[in-house]
Design a protein around this motif. Structure first.
Motif, mmCIF file in Angstrom:
data_model
loop_
_atom_site.group_PDB
_atom_site.id
_atom_site.type_symbol
_atom_site.label_atom_id
_atom_site.label_comp_id
_atom_site.label_asym_id
_atom_site.label_seq_id
_atom_site.Cartn_x
_atom_site.Cartn_y
_atom_site.Cartn_z
ATOM 1 N N UNK A 1 0.850 -1.200 0.000
ATOM 2 C CA UNK A 1 0.000 0.000 0.000
ATOM 3 C C UNK A 1 0.882 1.245 0.000
ATOM 4 N N UNK A 2 1.996 1.174 0.739
ATOM 5 C CA UNK A 2 2.915 2.322 0.752
ATOM 6 C C UNK A 2 3.527 2.519 -0.629
ATOM 7 N N UNK A 3 3.911 1.414 -1.242
ATOM 8 C CA UNK A 3 4.530 1.499 -2.569
ATOM 9 C C UNK A 3 3.542 2.136 -3.550
ATOM 10 N N UNK A 4 2.253 1.789 -3.385
ATOM 11 C CA UNK A 4 1.225 2.406 -4.239
ATOM 12 C C UNK A 4 1.138 3.899 -3.946
ATOM 13 N N UNK A 5 1.116 4.239 -2.666
ATOM 14 C CA UNK A 5 1.023 5.657 -2.292
ATOM 15 C C UNK A 5 2.195 6.459 -2.836
ATOM 16 N N UNK A 6 3.348 5.809 -2.834
ATOM 17 C CA UNK A 6 4.539 6.509 -3.329
ATOM 18 C C UNK A 6 4.580 6.563 -4.851
ATOM 19 N N UNK A 7 3.588 5.964 -5.485
ATOM 20 C CA UNK A 7 3.481 6.047 -6.946
ATOM 21 C C UNK A 7 4.392 5.081 -7.674
ATOM 22 N N UNK A 8 4.946 4.079 -6.940
ATOM 23 C CA UNK A 8 5.861 3.157 -7.613
ATOM 24 C C UNK A 8 5.164 1.871 -8.058
ATOM 25 N N UNK A 9 3.925 1.702 -7.596
ATOM 26 C CA UNK A 9 3.129 0.562 -8.091
ATOM 27 C C UNK A 9 1.756 1.092 -8.474
ATOM 28 N N UNK A 10 1.342 0.755 -9.687
ATOM 29 C CA UNK A 10 0.037 1.221 -10.162
ATOM 30 C C UNK A 10 -1.065 0.661 -9.275
ATOM 31 N N UNK A 11 -2.001 1.548 -8.955
ATOM 32 C CA UNK A 11 -3.073 1.129 -8.074
ATOM 33 C C UNK A 11 -3.935 0.043 -8.742
ATOM 34 N N UNK A 12 -4.189 0.221 -10.054
ATOM 35 C CA UNK A 12 -5.048 -0.761 -10.728
ATOM 36 C C UNK A 12 -4.386 -2.138 -10.774
ATOM 37 N N UNK A 13 -3.054 -2.160 -10.926
ATOM 38 C CA UNK A 13 -2.352 -3.450 -10.917
ATOM 39 C C UNK A 13 -2.407 -4.056 -9.515
ATOM 40 N N UNK A 14 -2.229 -3.184 -8.534
ATOM 41 C CA UNK A 14 -2.305 -3.630 -7.142
ATOM 42 C C UNK A 14 -3.631 -4.343 -6.878
ATOM 43 N N UNK A 15 -4.739 -3.714 -7.261
ATOM 44 C CA UNK A 15 -6.039 -4.335 -6.999
ATOM 45 C C UNK A 15 -6.247 -5.601 -7.811
ATOM 46 N N UNK A 16 -5.675 -5.632 -8.997
ATOM 47 C CA UNK A 16 -5.805 -6.806 -9.854
ATOM 48 C C UNK A 16 -5.065 -8.008 -9.234
ATOM 49 N N UNK A 17 -3.887 -7.735 -8.666
ATOM 50 C CA UNK A 17 -3.065 -8.823 -8.128
ATOM 51 C C UNK A 17 -3.480 -9.262 -6.726
#
Ligand SMILES: Nc1ncnc2c1ncn2[C@@H]1O[C@H](COP(=O)(O)OP(=O)(O)OP(=O)(O)O)[C@@H](O)[C@H]1O
Ligand SMILES: [Mg+2]
Length: 454
Positions: free
Chosen positions: A292-308
């Protein structure tokens, strides 16, 4: 399923006409029916036999409907209960539901109402039954696939793996380094319907962008300088199986976009390729990061995060499941004894204490490595503190069994000190000391005699 196969119902009512009427109707529907005309009898019957459902009059003589329900629960008897009430007041209905009844019916009970509610109650009972059976089975497990552990935390992991294995939902496994994320992902693969298919692992953080994309999607011949022949990527290789994306959270953003597209559309192109390749892969990913932090920092796409991360399985750190350490120790000892053709029987008490006290920042991997090292070093029948790495020695309950020798000590003095300390640790039992020191009894005896002269 044919209802008459297994579904059993106990009807408890003191009005004979109701009892007989319900019995005849439900038997016609294919259920196996037993009857009781008083509460105590009903409870005894329900205790002795397994019924999927108990239909009980609230105001039956003996134990009343709610009392029966409470006793069944108290004794952990898995039977669904439907209370039949004459008055149908809100308060008794609420009371019945609160006590854990599946539902309640008010008299007169119509066949339609019964026929709509009974199959659902029985289905519910069956689900609970299989859940309890699974729980029991997992409870007694010390090992699940290659994962070792019997703690409640590991049982929860096993339960989650069982629950997701047969589906195709994308699962993320989180946890500190060395907690068994890769083993868990293999267990998901092995326990599911894809076990016969391939399990393909890619480490996403270890590879630079271009190489990672090449790994994932493959390339056509001539796609780039040096790419002479075509090469299928992991997405293709994992077709009908499981693709394990290890250490995600570390990828270039446009690689993430490509992965997302492949996951959403279930098709992709090789590098330099025109043809779309369709694949059926189940993705399990793993990370030791707080994604979640990596997403917040913009280094992981949120849509990919939710997909995985449709389902997350969290691997507990070893320090939070200390009760599993003795089991892991003995399993690893067995394993490395075999691998090294040794016959070490166990650990000294203070060694066990040190191992239990240590916080295991590297988790099971660290424990495994340390036991391997100890097995290799150990020349006696038990692993002792001296076989553990130095940074664990400070946890020793009794530091006297560690030998410190100042620089400048002669070999003769060093040998004498080693012998003295060893003798002390085994209460001056020369046979034991000789064994630990790797000397014959006679050699030890001769040395001790010599010391007397000096
Ligand atoms: N519960 C366990 N039972 C037995 N062995 C385990 C368990 N957990 C981990 N191990 C062992 O520890 C080592 C590390 O396990 P694994 O590679 O699955 O960890 P990981 O969580 O993927 O670590 P990392 O984040 O560093 O990649 C392996 O040798 C594995 O066999
Ligand atoms: Mg790993």
């Amino acid at each position: 399923m044919n209802k008459s196969d297994e579904s059993t119902i106990l009807i408890a009512d003191d009005e004979v006409s109701i009892l007989q009427g319900l019995k005849a109707m439900l038997e016609e529907d294919g259920y196996k029916i037993s009857i009781a005309n008083n509460g105590n009898k009903a409870f005894e019957l329900a205790k002795k036999n397994h019924f999927n459902l108990l239909l009980v009059d609230l105001t039956i003589p003996g134990l009343n409907g709610i009392e029966i329900l409470e006793r069944l629960q108290h004794e952990n008897i898995n039977t669904e209960v439907i209370i039949i009430t004459g008055k149908g007041t809100i308060s008794t209905a609420v009371e019945a539901m609160r006590a854990g009844a599946y539902d309640y019916l008010t008299k007169p009970v119509t066949p339609d109402r019964l026929r709509s509610i009974i199959p659902k109650a029985i289905e519910h009972n069956r689900l609970l039954q299989s859940y309890h059976e699974l729980e029991q089975r997992l409870k007694s497990l010390t090992q699940y696939e290659d994962l070792i552990g019997q703690s409640p935390q590991m049982q929860e992991v096993y339960r989650m793996i069982e629950a997701v294995a047969d589906s195709t939902v994308n699962v993320i496994i989180t946890g500190e380094s060395g907690t068994g994320k890769e083993l868990a992902s293999r267990a998901i693969h092995n326990r599911g319907g894809r076990a016969a298919g391939p399990f393909i692992a890619v480490n996403c953080s270890a590879l630079p962008k271009d190489i990672l994309e090449n790994e994932l999607f493959g390339h056509e011949g001539g796609a780039f300088t040096g790419a002479l022949n075509e090469k299928p990527g992991c997405f293709e290789l994992a077709h009908n199986g499981t693709l394990f994306l290890d250490e995600i959270g570390e990828m270039a953003l446009d690689t993430q976009a490509k992965i997302l597209r492949a996951l959403e559309e279930r098709r992709f192109r090789r590098l330099g390729g025109k043809k779309e390749i369709e694949v059926d892969v189940r993705v399990v990913s793993a990370t030791n990061r707080d994604l979640k932090r990596v997403v917040e920092e913009g280094r992981l796409r949120e849509d990919l995060y939710y997909r995985l991360c449709v389902v997350e399985i969290e691997m507990p750190p070893l320090r939070e499941r200390v009760s599993d350490i003795p089991l892991l120790m003995s399993e690893f000892l067995k394993h490395f004894n075999q691998a090294n053709r040794k016959n070490i029987i166990g650990f000294t008490a203070d060694t066990q204490e040190v191992i239990l006290k240590y916080s295991w920042p590297g988790n099971v991997r660290e424990l495994r490595n340390i036991i391997e090292r100890a097995v290799v070093l150990c020349q006696s029948d038990k692993i002792n503190i001296s076989h553990l790495p130095p940074h664990l020695h400070r946890l020793s309950p009794d530091k006297t069994n560690i030998i410190t020798l100042p620089v400048g000590t002669t070999m003769l003095d060093a040998e004498r000190k080693i012998i003295d300390n060893t003798l002390e640790s085994v209460n001056y039992n020369k046979t034991k000391a000789a064994k630990i020191l790797g000397l014959s009894y006679k050699t030890l005896y001769n040395k001790l005699e010599k010391y007397k002269d000096t």
